[in-house]
Design a protein around this motif. Structure first.
Motif, PDB file in Angstrom:
ATOM      1  N   GLU A  92     -52.086 -46.836 -80.590  1.00  0.00           N
ATOM      2  CA  GLU A  92     -52.857 -46.821 -79.476  1.00  0.00           C
ATOM      3  C   GLU A  92     -54.329 -46.737 -79.807  1.00  0.00           C
ATOM      4  OE1 GLU A  92     -50.081 -44.593 -76.450  1.00  0.00           O
ATOM      5  OE2 GLU A  92     -51.683 -43.855 -77.485  1.00  0.00           O
ATOM      6  N   ALA A  93     -55.453 -47.743 -79.295  1.00  0.00           N
ATOM      7  CA  ALA A  93     -56.772 -47.760 -79.819  1.00  0.00           C
ATOM      8  C   ALA A  93     -57.469 -48.144 -78.664  1.00  0.00           C
ATOM      9  CB  ALA A  93     -56.768 -48.447 -80.836  1.00  0.00           C
ATOM     10  N   TYR A  94     -58.834 -48.303 -78.998  1.00  0.00           N
ATOM     11  CA  TYR A  94     -59.766 -48.719 -77.808  1.00  0.00           C
ATOM     12  C   TYR A  94     -60.437 -50.196 -78.368  1.00  0.00           C
ATOM     13  CZ  TYR A  94     -64.267 -49.409 -75.605  1.00  0.00           C
ATOM     14  OH  TYR A  94     -65.427 -49.634 -74.820  1.00  0.00           O
ATOM     15  N   SER A  95     -60.547 -50.987 -77.373  1.00  0.00           N
ATOM     16  CA  SER A  95     -61.315 -52.210 -77.696  1.00  0.00           C
ATOM     17  C   SER A  95     -62.101 -52.583 -76.562  1.00  0.00           C
ATOM     18  CB  SER A  95     -60.430 -53.347 -77.985  1.00  0.00           C
ATOM     19  OG  SER A  95     -59.459 -53.119 -79.278  1.00  0.00           O
ATOM     20  N   GLY A  96     -63.148 -52.933 -76.947  1.00  0.00           N
ATOM     21  CA  GLY A  96     -64.290 -53.607 -75.815  1.00  0.00           C
ATOM     22  C   GLY A  96     -65.606 -54.146 -76.429  1.00  0.00           C
ATOM     23  N   ILE A  97     -66.464 -54.131 -75.585  1.00  0.00           N
ATOM     24  CA  ILE A  97     -67.783 -54.744 -75.930  1.00  0.00           C
ATOM     25  C   ILE A  97     -68.925 -53.877 -75.178  1.00  0.00           C
ATOM     26  CG2 ILE A  97     -69.341 -56.747 -75.576  1.00  0.00           C
ATOM     27  CD1 ILE A  97     -66.999 -58.696 -75.829  1.00  0.00           C
ATOM     28  N   LEU A  98     -70.180 -53.523 -76.046  1.00  0.00           N
ATOM     29  CA  LEU A  98     -71.253 -52.838 -75.569  1.00  0.00           C
ATOM     30  C   LEU A  98     -72.522 -53.994 -75.709  1.00  0.00           C
ATOM     31  CD1 LEU A  98     -73.250 -50.512 -74.887  1.00  0.00           C
ATOM     32  CD2 LEU A  98     -73.131 -49.931 -77.171  1.00  0.00           C
ATOM     33  N   THR A  99     -73.157 -54.035 -74.565  1.00  0.00           N
ATOM     34  CA  THR A  99     -74.313 -54.992 -74.982  1.00  0.00           C
ATOM     35  C   THR A  99     -75.633 -54.187 -74.796  1.00  0.00           C
ATOM     36  OG1 THR A  99     -73.269 -56.991 -73.883  1.00  0.00           O
ATOM     37  CG2 THR A  99     -75.412 -57.179 -73.657  1.00  0.00           C
ATOM     38  N   LEU A 100     -76.481 -54.462 -75.541  1.00  0.00           N
ATOM     39  CA  LEU A 100     -77.894 -53.758 -75.405  1.00  0.00           C
ATOM     40  C   LEU A 100     -79.052 -54.915 -75.290  1.00  0.00           C
ATOM     41  CD1 LEU A 100     -79.680 -51.214 -75.777  1.00  0.00           C
ATOM     42  CD2 LEU A 100     -79.609 -51.946 -78.293  1.00  0.00           C
ATOM     43  N   TYR A 101     -79.737 -54.636 -74.254  1.00  0.00           N
ATOM     44  CA  TYR A 101     -80.785 -55.591 -73.969  1.00  0.00           C
ATOM     45  C   TYR A 101     -82.192 -55.398 -74.473  1.00  0.00           C
ATOM     46  CZ  TYR A 101     -77.068 -57.348 -70.843  1.00  0.00           C
ATOM     47  OH  TYR A 101     -75.982 -57.702 -70.369  1.00  0.00           O
ATOM     48  N   ALA A 102     -82.959 -56.222 -74.934  1.00  0.00           N
ATOM     49  CA  ALA A 102     -84.347 -56.079 -75.505  1.00  0.00           C
ATOM     50  C   ALA A 102     -84.725 -54.913 -76.130  1.00  0.00           C
ATOM     51  CB  ALA A 102     -84.942 -56.634 -74.350  1.00  0.00           C
ATOM     52  N   PRO A 103     -83.890 -54.573 -77.200  1.00  0.00           N
ATOM     53  CA  PRO A 103     -84.199 -53.282 -77.995  1.00  0.00           C
ATOM     54  C   PRO A 103     -85.644 -53.202 -78.421  1.00  0.00           C
ATOM     55  CG  PRO A 103     -82.823 -54.553 -79.288  1.00  0.00           C
ATOM     56  CD  PRO A 103     -82.749 -55.390 -77.873  1.00  0.00           C
ATOM     57  N   ALA A 104     -86.168 -54.208 -78.853  1.00  0.00           N
ATOM     58  CA  ALA A 104     -87.629 -54.158 -79.344  1.00  0.00           C
ATOM     59  C   ALA A 104     -88.635 -54.091 -78.480  1.00  0.00           C
ATOM     60  CB  ALA A 104     -87.909 -55.163 -80.215  1.00  0.00           C
ATOM     61  N   ASP A 105     -88.316 -54.422 -76.964  1.00  0.00           N
ATOM     62  CA  ASP A 105     -89.346 -54.361 -76.045  1.00  0.00           C
ATOM     63  C   ASP A 105     -90.016 -52.997 -75.888  1.00  0.00           C
ATOM     64  OD1 ASP A 105     -90.046 -55.793 -73.208  1.00  0.00           O
ATOM     65  OD2 ASP A 105     -90.142 -53.788 -72.953  1.00  0.00           O
ATOM     66  N   THR A 106     -91.369 -52.897 -75.745  1.00  0.00           N
ATOM     67  CA  THR A 106     -91.981 -51.682 -75.507  1.00  0.00           C
ATOM     68  C   THR A 106     -92.769 -51.399 -74.473  1.00  0.00           C
ATOM     69  OG1 THR A 106     -94.023 -52.703 -76.880  1.00  0.00           O
ATOM     70  CG2 THR A 106     -92.351 -51.594 -78.191  1.00  0.00           C
ATOM     71  N   THR A 107     -92.384 -52.379 -73.507  1.00  0.00           N
ATOM     72  CA  THR A 107     -92.853 -51.882 -72.006  1.00  0.00           C
ATOM     73  C   THR A 107     -91.649 -51.352 -71.154  1.00  0.00           C
ATOM     74  OG1 THR A 107     -94.276 -53.958 -72.073  1.00  0.00           O
ATOM     75  CG2 THR A 107     -93.669 -53.354 -70.019  1.00  0.00           C
ATOM     76  N   PHE A 108     -90.623 -51.857 -71.330  1.00  0.00           N
ATOM     77  CA  PHE A 108     -89.270 -51.636 -70.224  1.00  0.00           C
ATOM     78  C   PHE A 108     -88.518 -50.359 -70.783  1.00  0.00           C
ATOM     79  CE2 PHE A 108     -90.769 -55.912 -69.109  1.00  0.00           C
ATOM     80  CZ  PHE A 108     -91.247 -55.640 -67.979  1.00  0.00           C
ATOM     81  N   VAL A 109     -87.797 -49.792 -70.018  1.00  0.00           N
ATOM     82  CA  VAL A 109     -86.718 -49.063 -70.673  1.00  0.00           C
ATOM     83  C   VAL A 109     -85.497 -49.921 -71.102  1.00  0.00           C
ATOM     84  CG1 VAL A 109     -87.241 -47.116 -68.991  1.00  0.00           C
ATOM     85  CG2 VAL A 109     -85.497 -49.147 -68.390  1.00  0.00           C
ATOM     86  N   LYS A 110     -84.487 -49.590 -71.702  1.00  0.00           N
ATOM     87  CA  LYS A 110     -83.683 -50.466 -72.515  1.00  0.00           C
ATOM     88  C   LYS A 110     -82.180 -50.330 -71.938  1.00  0.00           C
ATOM     89  CE  LYS A 110     -86.934 -50.835 -75.678  1.00  0.00           C
ATOM     90  NZ  LYS A 110     -87.907 -49.730 -74.815  1.00  0.00           N
ATOM     91  N   HIS A 111     -81.607 -51.333 -71.363  1.00  0.00           N
ATOM     92  CA  HIS A 111     -80.495 -51.318 -70.463  1.00  0.00           C
ATOM     93  C   HIS A 111     -79.355 -51.715 -71.274  1.00  0.00           C
ATOM     94  CE1 HIS A 111     -82.176 -50.941 -66.560  1.00  0.00           C
ATOM     95  NE2 HIS A 111     -83.378 -51.732 -66.978  1.00  0.00           N
ATOM     96  N   PHE A 112     -78.214 -51.041 -70.965  1.00  0.00           N
ATOM     97  CA  PHE A 112     -77.027 -51.265 -71.769  1.00  0.00           C
ATOM     98  C   PHE A 112     -76.048 -51.603 -70.632  1.00  0.00           C
ATOM     99  CE2 PHE A 112     -75.147 -47.461 -71.394  1.00  0.00           C
ATOM    100  CZ  PHE A 112     -76.238 -46.410 -71.445  1.00  0.00           C
ATOM    101  N   VAL A 113     -74.759 -52.112 -71.185  1.00  0.00           N
ATOM    102  CA  VAL A 113     -73.599 -52.194 -70.432  1.00  0.00           C
ATOM    103  C   VAL A 113     -72.468 -52.493 -71.097  1.00  0.00           C
ATOM    104  CG1 VAL A 113     -72.491 -53.870 -68.667  1.00  0.00           C
ATOM    105  CG2 VAL A 113     -74.857 -53.598 -68.638  1.00  0.00           C
ATOM    106  N   ALA A 114     -71.214 -51.794 -70.993  1.00  0.00           N
ATOM    107  CA  ALA A 114     -70.150 -51.669 -71.743  1.00  0.00           C
ATOM    108  C   ALA A 114     -68.922 -51.803 -70.739  1.00  0.00           C
ATOM    109  CB  ALA A 114     -70.184 -50.344 -72.821  1.00  0.00           C
TER     110      ALA A 114
END
Lengths: 108, 182
Positions: free
Chosen positions: B110-132
């Motif tokens: 048994e284990a975990y598999s999946g994907i995490l996406t991080l958006y525009a981490p270098a942006d300095t205007t907006f907060v940083k969104h993620f979806v997993a």
């Protein structure tokens, strides 16, 4: 159930050293990192044991709403209960809901 | 658009797995692919946290949601619902590791598999969104659980480091691959 202190003692005994992998390179945790990790693991293990005990045996918890949601029969089963209760003048649905509320009471 | 492989980390009885380089302005989107992440301890949670540029401690403020769908091996029960105990609304310096799973079981297969996406981490205007989104086996009753979490790191500073760990116990095995999307 083990106390928080017992969890710390047990984890230290079973993990005399700990390692991390940063950018593909494995190295031992520093003393500060090690102590912080053991403390976090002990707290998480203690909290989980308390939660598992409540889930299994019932009891007061700030997470009572989550436990109730997980324990209620499915909506389909509840509708079936209500239909049969109406047809047979029974209280199956009311009893099932009451049992969950009693098992996981809202903290006073 | 396509995926460009950047680097990987592989667990071997590891307390934490981290990427501290490679997250920058090169891509507007980064993906972390989890392949058979196996916990050493039963009934634990797998999660992630970030460091803003120049910060340490992996305790950024996170505002997140979480929900899961489930179905057991016996084919006798299903479920779907919001997971209020796995979301967070924290402040900078007090953020906890955002869970990618609920309560995991750790039998040998048994284990975990999946994907995490991080958006525009270098942006300095907006907060940083993620979806997993990922899948694993719940520790009670052999449930296949499909766990979704999304949110934002409540920081305008660039994000350049990410760390993964179990709530309790080592990450026994598994690999995380980091890709840039562009």
């Amino acid at each position: 159930m083990a106390t928080l202190a017992q969890w710390k003692t047990s984890l230290r005994a079973s993990h005399s050293t700990l390692s991390k992998n940063v950018d593909g390179v494995t190295s031992p945790l520093s003393a500060e990192e090690y102590n912080k990790t053991i403390d976090e693991w002990a707290q998480a293990s203690f909290d989980q044991e308390v939660a598992n005990n409540i889930i299994e045996n019932g009891g007061e918890s700030a997470n009572y709403a989550q436990y109730r949601r997980d324990a209620y029969p499915s909506i389909g089963d509840q509708l079936d209960m209500q239909y049969k209760d109406a047809a047979n003048s029974t209280t199956t649905w009311r009893n099932a809901i009451a049992a969950v509320k009693t098992k996981y009471p809202k903290p006073s | 658009m396509g995926l460009t492989y950047i680097s990987s980390v592989t667990a071997s009885g590891s307390a934490t797995l981290s990427f501290t380089s490679g997250i920058d302005a090169t891509y507007n989107e980064y993906q972390f692919h989890f392949v058979n992440i196996h916990a050493a301890t039963d009934s634990t949670y797998f999660g992630f946290q970030f460091n803003a540029d120049g910060a340490s401690g992996f305790d950024e403020a996170i505002i997140s949601t979480a929900f899961k769908a489930e179905h057991n091996e016996a084919d006798s029960a299903t479920g779907f619902g919001y997971n209020g105990s796995q979301d967070q609304a924290t402040t900078d310096g007090n953020g906890t590791y955002q869970h990618l799973t609920y309560d995991m079981e750790v039998a040998n297969d048994e284990a975990y598999s999946g994907i995490l996406t991080l958006y525009a981490p270098a942006d300095t205007t907006f907060v940083k969104h993620f979806v997993a989104n990922g899948n694993y086996i719940h520790h009670s009753g052999k449930y296949s659980q499909n766990f979704f979490t999304a949110g934002y790191i409540n920081a305008e500073e660039a994000i350049d480091e990410i760390s993964f760990k179990m709530d309790s116990g080592n990450i026994d095995a598994g690999t995380i691959h980091m890709y840039g999307v562009g």
